[in-house]
Design a protein around this motif. Structure first.
Motif, mmCIF file in Angstrom:
data_model
loop_
_atom_site.group_PDB
_atom_site.id
_atom_site.type_symbol
_atom_site.label_atom_id
_atom_site.label_comp_id
_atom_site.label_asym_id
_atom_site.label_seq_id
_atom_site.Cartn_x
_atom_site.Cartn_y
_atom_site.Cartn_z
ATOM 1 N N GLY A 24 0.974 -1.053 0.058
ATOM 2 C CA GLY A 24 0.023 0.088 -0.007
ATOM 3 C C GLY A 24 0.824 1.047 -0.003
ATOM 4 O O GLY A 24 0.687 2.385 -0.527
ATOM 5 N N ILE A 25 1.888 1.193 0.690
ATOM 6 C CA ILE A 25 2.774 2.349 1.016
ATOM 7 C C ILE A 25 3.417 2.524 -0.562
ATOM 8 O O ILE A 25 3.758 3.535 -1.120
ATOM 9 N N LEU A 26 4.120 1.632 -1.221
ATOM 10 C CA LEU A 26 4.615 1.453 -2.424
ATOM 11 C C LEU A 26 3.871 1.968 -3.510
ATOM 12 O O LEU A 26 4.100 2.826 -4.557
ATOM 13 N N HIS A 27 2.433 1.822 -3.364
ATOM 14 C CA HIS A 27 1.249 2.114 -4.318
ATOM 15 C C HIS A 27 1.055 3.689 -4.186
ATOM 16 O O HIS A 27 1.253 4.460 -5.209
ATOM 17 N N ASP A 28 1.298 4.257 -2.983
ATOM 18 C CA ASP A 28 0.920 5.666 -2.672
ATOM 19 C C ASP A 28 2.228 6.387 -3.250
ATOM 20 O O ASP A 28 2.074 7.697 -3.610
ATOM 21 N N TYR A 29 3.276 5.957 -3.493
ATOM 22 C CA TYR A 29 4.638 6.460 -3.901
ATOM 23 C C TYR A 29 4.874 6.204 -5.471
ATOM 24 O O TYR A 29 6.051 6.219 -5.969
ATOM 25 N N GLY A 30 3.958 5.268 -6.095
ATOM 26 C CA GLY A 30 4.036 4.692 -7.375
ATOM 27 C C GLY A 30 4.495 5.598 -8.428
ATOM 28 O O GLY A 30 5.211 5.265 -9.484
ATOM 29 N N LYS A 31 4.162 7.056 -8.418
ATOM 30 C CA LYS A 31 4.532 7.905 -9.460
ATOM 31 C C LYS A 31 6.078 8.326 -9.327
ATOM 32 O O LYS A 31 6.486 8.413 -10.496
ATOM 33 N N PHE A 32 6.691 7.961 -8.351
ATOM 34 C CA PHE A 32 8.247 8.100 -8.180
ATOM 35 C C PHE A 32 9.028 6.725 -8.645
ATOM 36 O O PHE A 32 10.040 6.951 -8.823
ATOM 37 N N ILE A 33 8.378 5.578 -8.608
ATOM 38 C CA ILE A 33 9.073 4.296 -8.456
ATOM 39 C C ILE A 33 9.308 4.100 -10.164
ATOM 40 O O ILE A 33 8.435 3.909 -10.822
ATOM 41 N N ILE A 34 10.688 4.037 -10.319
ATOM 42 C CA ILE A 34 11.211 3.453 -11.668
ATOM 43 C C ILE A 34 10.882 2.261 -12.003
ATOM 44 O O ILE A 34 10.492 1.717 -13.192
ATOM 45 N N GLY A 35 11.169 1.247 -11.012
ATOM 46 C CA GLY A 35 11.192 -0.182 -11.114
ATOM 47 C C GLY A 35 11.314 -0.963 -9.786
ATOM 48 O O GLY A 35 11.774 -0.252 -8.833
ATOM 49 N N ARG A 36 10.736 -2.081 -9.842
ATOM 50 C CA ARG A 36 10.597 -3.038 -8.491
ATOM 51 C C ARG A 36 10.920 -4.458 -8.798
ATOM 52 O O ARG A 36 10.653 -4.867 -9.667
#
Length: 85
Positions: A23-35
């Protein structure tokens, strides 16, 4: 606004924290390049790496939220690549 490229290494030892972590990673999804996530079944842990490009305060906030989860450890490596986004 200046952004910085970083990599977060996350180790999840408490499986019940995964839903909140996602959920936290989803909230910051616009900044994430890859996972990338790797389940290490023999040790009953999950290893996750996140490549991210975000303002410094956003990187710190994300790392802090993840680090407060029960049974979750996070470390961040920062690049010298800083851009105006």
């Amino acid at each position: 606004m200046e952004t910085r490229v970083a990599v977060m290494g996350i180790i999840v030892e408490n499986i019940s924290s995964i839903e909140r972590l996602n959920g936290i990673l989803h909230d910051y999804g616009k900044f994430i390049i890859g996972r990338m996530g790797i389940p290490y079944r023999e040790k009953n842990i999950h290893i996750i790496s996140i490549a991210i490009d975000a303002p410094q305060d956003t990187l710190s906030a994300l790392s802090g939220k993840i680090g407060r989860l029960d049974g979750v450890s996070v470390k961040t490596a920062y690049s010298n690549v800083i851009t105006n986004g």
